[in-house]
Design a protein around this motif. Structure first.
Motif, PDB file in Angstrom:
ATOM      1  N   ILE A 140       0.830  -1.206   0.000  1.00 41.79           N
ATOM      2  CA  ILE A 140       0.000   0.000   0.000  1.00 41.79           C
ATOM      3  C   ILE A 140       0.864   1.256   0.000  1.00 41.79           C
ATOM      4  CG2 ILE A 140      -0.242   0.162   2.521  1.00 41.79           C
ATOM      5  CD1 ILE A 140      -3.081   0.724  -0.017  1.00 41.79           C
ATOM      6  N   GLY A 141       2.015   1.188   0.663  1.00 42.01           N
ATOM      7  CA  GLY A 141       2.891   2.353   0.705  1.00 42.01           C
ATOM      8  C   GLY A 141       3.568   2.642  -0.612  1.00 42.01           C
ATOM      9  N   GLU A 142       3.637   1.649  -1.502  1.00 41.45           N
ATOM     10  CA  GLU A 142       4.282   1.822  -2.796  1.00 41.45           C
ATOM     11  C   GLU A 142       3.310   2.243  -3.894  1.00 41.45           C
ATOM     12  OE1 GLU A 142       7.739  -1.564  -2.063  1.00 41.45           O
ATOM     13  OE2 GLU A 142       5.818  -2.122  -2.953  1.00 41.45           O
ATOM     14  N   TRP A 143       2.024   2.215  -3.589  1.00 44.08           N
ATOM     15  CA  TRP A 143       1.015   2.622  -4.567  1.00 44.08           C
ATOM     16  C   TRP A 143       0.862   4.137  -4.556  1.00 44.08           C
ATOM     17  CZ3 TRP A 143      -1.834   0.579  -8.427  1.00 44.08           C
ATOM     18  CH2 TRP A 143      -1.930  -0.802  -8.527  1.00 44.08           C
ATOM     19  N   ASN A 144       0.640   4.713  -5.734  1.00 41.72           N
ATOM     20  CA  ASN A 144       0.188   6.106  -5.826  1.00 41.72           C
ATOM     21  C   ASN A 144      -1.287   6.121  -5.460  1.00 41.72           C
ATOM     22  OD1 ASN A 144      -0.822   8.583  -6.642  1.00 41.72           O
ATOM     23  ND2 ASN A 144       0.449   8.691  -8.474  1.00 41.72           N
ATOM     24  N   PRO A 145      -1.695   6.866  -4.418  1.00 39.04           N
ATOM     25  CA  PRO A 145      -3.108   6.843  -4.007  1.00 39.04           C
ATOM     26  C   PRO A 145      -4.081   7.126  -5.136  1.00 39.04           C
ATOM     27  CG  PRO A 145      -1.782   7.939  -2.349  1.00 39.04           C
ATOM     28  CD  PRO A 145      -0.878   7.687  -3.519  1.00 39.04           C
ATOM     29  N   ALA A 146      -3.689   7.989  -6.078  1.00 39.49           N
ATOM     30  CA  ALA A 146      -4.587   8.304  -7.194  1.00 39.49           C
ATOM     31  C   ALA A 146      -4.877   7.069  -8.030  1.00 39.49           C
ATOM     32  CB  ALA A 146      -3.988   9.400  -8.063  1.00 39.49           C
ATOM     33  N   MET A 147      -3.890   6.143  -8.154  1.00 35.61           N
ATOM     34  CA  MET A 147      -4.089   4.930  -8.927  1.00 35.61           C
ATOM     35  C   MET A 147      -5.036   3.967  -8.228  1.00 35.61           C
ATOM     36  SD  MET A 147      -2.521   5.329 -11.711  1.00 35.61           S
ATOM     37  CE  MET A 147      -2.569   3.666 -12.362  1.00 35.61           C
ATOM     38  N   LEU A 148      -5.232   4.153  -6.938  1.00 33.45           N
ATOM     39  CA  LEU A 148      -6.180   3.317  -6.197  1.00 33.45           C
ATOM     40  C   LEU A 148      -7.567   3.945  -6.132  1.00 33.45           C
ATOM     41  CD1 LEU A 148      -3.915   2.123  -3.244  1.00 33.45           C
ATOM     42  CD2 LEU A 148      -4.618   0.821  -5.252  1.00 33.45           C
ATOM     43  N   GLY A 149      -7.710   5.151  -6.703  1.00 35.18           N
ATOM     44  CA  GLY A 149      -9.025   5.786  -6.753  1.00 35.18           C
ATOM     45  C   GLY A 149      -9.240   6.894  -5.753  1.00 35.18           C
ATOM     46  N   VAL A 150      -8.195   7.292  -5.017  1.00 32.54           N
ATOM     47  CA  VAL A 150      -8.343   8.405  -4.078  1.00 32.54           C
ATOM     48  C   VAL A 150      -8.403   9.699  -4.882  1.00 32.54           C
ATOM     49  CG1 VAL A 150      -7.309   9.655  -2.145  1.00 32.54           C
ATOM     50  CG2 VAL A 150      -7.143   7.164  -2.258  1.00 32.54           C
ATOM     51  N   HIS A 151      -9.423  10.503  -4.614  1.00 32.21           N
ATOM     52  CA  HIS A 151      -9.641  11.708  -5.412  1.00 32.21           C
ATOM     53  C   HIS A 151      -8.609  12.783  -5.127  1.00 32.21           C
ATOM     54  CE1 HIS A 151     -13.348  10.422  -7.170  1.00 32.21           C
ATOM     55  NE2 HIS A 151     -13.898  10.196  -6.006  1.00 32.21           N
ATOM     56  N   LYS A 152      -8.291  13.517  -6.178  1.00 29.88           N
ATOM     57  CA  LYS A 152      -7.495  14.719  -6.037  1.00 29.88           C
ATOM     58  C   LYS A 152      -8.330  15.756  -5.287  1.00 29.88           C
ATOM     59  CE  LYS A 152      -4.853  17.920  -8.944  1.00 29.88           C
ATOM     60  NZ  LYS A 152      -4.572  18.328 -10.346  1.00 29.88           N
ATOM     61  N   VAL A 153      -7.680  16.614  -4.504  1.00 27.63           N
ATOM     62  CA  VAL A 153      -8.425  17.611  -3.726  1.00 27.63           C
ATOM     63  C   VAL A 153      -8.173  19.000  -4.286  1.00 27.63           C
ATOM     64  CG1 VAL A 153      -8.361  16.190  -1.661  1.00 27.63           C
ATOM     65  CG2 VAL A 153      -6.582  17.891  -2.018  1.00 27.63           C
ATOM     66  N   ILE A 154      -9.036  19.922  -3.895  1.00 28.89           N
ATOM     67  CA  ILE A 154      -8.962  21.291  -4.411  1.00 28.89           C
ATOM     68  C   ILE A 154      -7.643  21.956  -4.032  1.00 28.89           C
ATOM     69  CG2 ILE A 154     -11.458  21.647  -4.431  1.00 28.89           C
ATOM     70  CD1 ILE A 154     -11.187  22.992  -1.702  1.00 28.89           C
TER      71      ILE A 154
END
Length: 823
Positions: free
Chosen positions: A89-103
């Protein structure tokens, strides 16, 4: 079960130690070291000198153990390589897992995740991971923090495990079938993955695999609906752990905010919906609703319709360009420019855009696909009623991915668009499963109204191994009494099913005189030992009275301990009057019946104390608030429970208002509840509650007044209840009047309204509404209802065409169309 090679090695070493009778201190090694070695508490192969010391003191075979240790080193490396199926999990880019970009906010680094605020659902989720729950699904509305909660939970509880994120159901099946060790299977938007094949693979995955999914609550409710179409998905999900993520932050959670982006979002958020504001969704939605941005709204709406109807997360650029005119009015099309519209929708607003471009082609170049913002998918998708005809044609012309076309076909079928469904499926009919989809769903939705090309497709499918097509052809021929045709297809079906249909259709075979021939067909497979064929042959032999032959078939199986054969053998001997043998085999069956496992009584967890609940309430716990209120009411302290809800109820929150007024009634203070609600009667929810209180107190006249006010404001339940009373009194026009406001939004009062309109001479309006309902998909393609209506209006010929060919976008009855199989 521990499948590591270390575990088997340690188990052997432990047996050697126990057989020697030595104590843990007999080896000159630290006691804890010896215990770790024999318990398997090591990740790499232990040093040989330590193992050698134990083996020598236990008088073991040193050469054998040296070889065993060398093999362990190789096995451990292979096992580690096998487990390493993906990054942690620490090696994943959060965006690739579906975590939204924030304002983006001045003074904050928008490319970093915001600090995480623990909420009530986080402890529920993390405890489920700690306790080893195999399938966990986070549910909630759009942009409530489901994916971020999953990310932080895995970071906290399972940071060392590889995380596998398949991109579609096909990849899920391919990868899940190879999983053997501990890992996390990440299924963001899990509803997109749950095909029948994927469900089967997930259900049989090893216990060491943790499946973590997210989906909107509406999708969850649809998937687990007992009366819904998702049977296999429901069977999987009923065993899942559902964790609901609250839509809003509590006041206590808001107090923990420090990041500039979160502080800004909290300031502009409505009702504590911080994550939605943080995602930029509400601001983008306001832009979509700006009448000056017609092309912006049209492109976003087309993209939303595209992903909802195709099930894909993004749509092709060519699809958007072809669909755009259908979302613009005649006066808007002249000045509309597609490239300008794409530039507007992909332009970041506080760092967030309505559409995100991506390039699926393998070469470099501009975006060829676009993904709509998740918040807009939920908000605009929920508002949509019908989809323009241009969009359906754009699907046929520009969407080629098989799973997307299949989803489009099914979406079309829901709306009665059978021709469009056929066109979507036709290019993929080299797939046997899709051939079945064609003839079962599109060409034979109703048995009494088949399409003229149905038989051609049945034969086409049967010749390509479609078992159900063979069975259908055989059954149809049997019903017609066509013995030759029935025999042809029953025999082919036998080759595929190995005789399963032979025992299921004994009655049909007997009516057409094919029982003896079926026994002959089964003979070769029976000799080969095919178990299904043996069972079918036994059933057929018994039907024709040849029980001795059936017994001969079962005896070898029963003698080898086959319990099913033992049971059937006992029954057959009983039917032939050989009670001695019958009792012998029945006794054999009973002697091998396993005793039921004793059930360990489950002790329910102790209810939390009042002080514990009050502490959690002070920390913002919503579940604890409900539990504390229930506890106080149960112990005769309803007045204290009332105070728990008062502030939030007066602030206009719906659920606290329900609790507050219910407790007032419980305290005998109906007058106070009525007065409190009348002061707030500008809200439909408060009006509905007033009607409910008057109904509870038996004031029928006042209840009718407030129910009518609620109905005219659009409350469906009030409208239907009042319309039913009017209808029973013969007041049809009054019933129609109260149904109209809510009928525009809710299919239930709409159906009631359609039933009533012909009674006052408004059959044309009823038909228009029925066709519109059909086009929205809310009645799941039930063209037979519209056909029944047309027959009542004396239009039987059109009704027959409608049942066979469906409707077209716009609602008109489709003209007859042909759909011959590929040559």
């Amino acid at each position: 079960m521990d499948d590591r090679p270390q575990a088997s090695f340690a188990a052997e070493l432990k047996r050697l130690h126990e057989q020697s009778g030595n104590s843990l201190t007999a080896y000159g090694l630290p006691k804890v070291t010896v215990k770790d070695l024999i318990d398997g508490k090591f990740t790499a192969a232990p040093p040989w000198d330590r193992v050698h010391t134990i083996v020598v003191r236990c008088e073991g075979d040193v050469d054998r153990w040296r070889k065993r240790h060398a093999r362990l080193e190789a096995d451990v490396e292979q096992w580690k390589q096998r487990q390493r199926t993906g990054p942690t999990i620490g090696e994943w880019n959060p965006a690739m897992l579906g975590v939204h970009k924030v304002i983006a906010v001045e003074g904050a680094q928008s490319d970093e995740l915001t600090p995480y605020v623990l909420r009530e659902h986080d402890e529920v989720l993390r405890k489920a991971l700690r306790d080893g729950h195999r399938l966990i699904v986070l549910t909630g509305t759009s942009c409530t923090g489901k994916t971020r909660a999953a990310l932080e939970a895995v970071r906290a509880e399972l940071p060392e495990l590889p995380v596998i994120r398949p991109m579609n159901a096909g990849e899920l099946v391919r990868r899940a079938e190879k999983l053997t060790g501990r890992c996390v299977l990440w299924l963001n938007e899990i509803h997109r993955f749950l095909t029948d094949e994927a469900v089967e693979v997930l259900a049989s995955a090893p216990n060491s695999v943790r499946v973590l999914g997210t989906t909107r609550t509406s999708h969850w409710d649809d998937l687990v609906d007992e009366d819904g179409p998702h049977h296999s998905a429901r069977e999987l999900l009923v065993a899942a752990t559902q964790v609901e993520v609250a839509e809003s932050f509590t006041a206590q959670e808001m107090e923990q905010l420090s990041d500039a982006r979160m502080v800004f979002a909290a300031r502009v958020a409505e009702d504590g919906k911080l994550v939605q504001a943080l995602s930029g969704g509400p601001e983008l939605l306001r832009m979509c609703r700006d009448p000056r941005r017609a092309v912006f709204k049209a492109l976003v709406t087309a993209a939303v319709d595209g992903v909802l109807l195709s099930g894909a997360p993004f749509v092709p650029r060519t699809f958007l360009e072809a669909s755009l005119p259908g979302y613009l009015e005649a006066g808007q099309r002249a000045d509309a420019r597609f490239d300008d519209g794409i530039a507007q929708t992909t332009k970041p607003v506080r760092g967030i855009s309505a559409l995100t471009g991506r390039r699926e082609a393998p070469d470099l170049g501009p975006p060829d696909h676009f993904e709509p913002h998740e918040f807009l998918v939920q908000q605009i998708g929920g508002d949509r009623k019908t989809v323009p005809g241009a969009t359906w044609q754009a699907f046929l012309d520009h969407v080629h991915e098989p799973s997307a076309r299949l989803a489009v076909a099914r979406s079309a079928m829901l709306r009665g668009y059978r021709r469009i469904a056929m066109c979507a499926l036709w290019p993929m009919t080299d797939d046997g499963k899709l051939i079945e989809e064609v003839w079962r769903s599109v060409l034979r939705p109703h048995r009494d109204a088949p399409h003229p090309d149905l038989r051609s497709w049945l034969v086409f499918g049967a010749e390509r191994g479609d078992n159900l097509a063979m069975w259908t052809l055989a059954s149809d021929a049997t019903e017609r009494g066509d013995r030759e045709e029935a025999a042809k297809w029953w025999r082919r079906e036998l080759e595929v099913s190995q005789g399963r249909a032979m025992s299921d259709q004994i009655g049909a075979l007997e009516r057409i005189g094919l029982l003896e021939e079926a026994i002959t067909w089964l003979h070769q497979q029976t000799l080969a030992g095919t178990r299904t064929a043996v069972d079918a042959t036994v059933s057929l032999l018994h039907r024709v009275g040849r029980n001795d032959e059936a017994i001969e078939l079962l005896l070898p199986l029963a003698s080898d301990g086959d319990r099913s054969a033992v049971y059937r053998l006992g029954a057959l001997y009983s039917r032939t009057g050989n009670e001695r043998e019958a009792q012998r085999w029945q006794a054999e069956y009973e002697s091998t019946t396993p005793s039921p496992e004793p059930r360990t009584p489950v002790t329910p967890p102790a209810a939390p104390s009042e002080s514990t609940l009050r502490t959690k309430v002070a920390q913002g716990g919503r579940f604890a608030l409900n539990d504390l209120s229930r506890l106080l009411r149960k112990t005769g302290r309803a007045a204290e429970a009332l105070d728990l809800w008062k502030a939030e109820a007066e602030a206009g929150q719906h659920v606290p208002m329900l609790h507050y007024t219910e407790i007032l009634l419980e305290l005998g203070r109906a007058g106070d509840a009525i007065a409190w609600l009348e002061q707030r009667a500008n809200s439909i929810r408060h009006v509905v509650r007033l009607a409910w209180i008057y109904r509870k107190t038996g004031d029928d006249q006042a209840e009718q007044v407030w129910s009518r006010r609620a109905a005219l404001a659009g409350d469906s339940k009030s409208a239907r209840r009042l319309a039913k009373a009017h209808r029973e009194a013969g007041e049809i026009k009054e019933a129609i009047e109260v149904l109209r406001p809510s009928a525009e939004r809710d299919p239930a009062p709409e159906a009631d309204l359609v039933d009533l309109l012909p009674e006052v001479g408004r059959a044309e309006e009823a038909e228009t509404r029925m066709r519109k309902r059909l086009e929205t998909g809310v009645v799941a393609g039930r063209t037979f209802e519209l056909a029944t209506f047309l027959r009542r209006q004396g239009r039987a010929e059109e009704a027959a065409v409608l049942e066979i060919y469906g409707i077209e976008p716009g609602g008109s009855t489709a003209k007859p169309w042909r759909a011959e199989p590929p040559a």
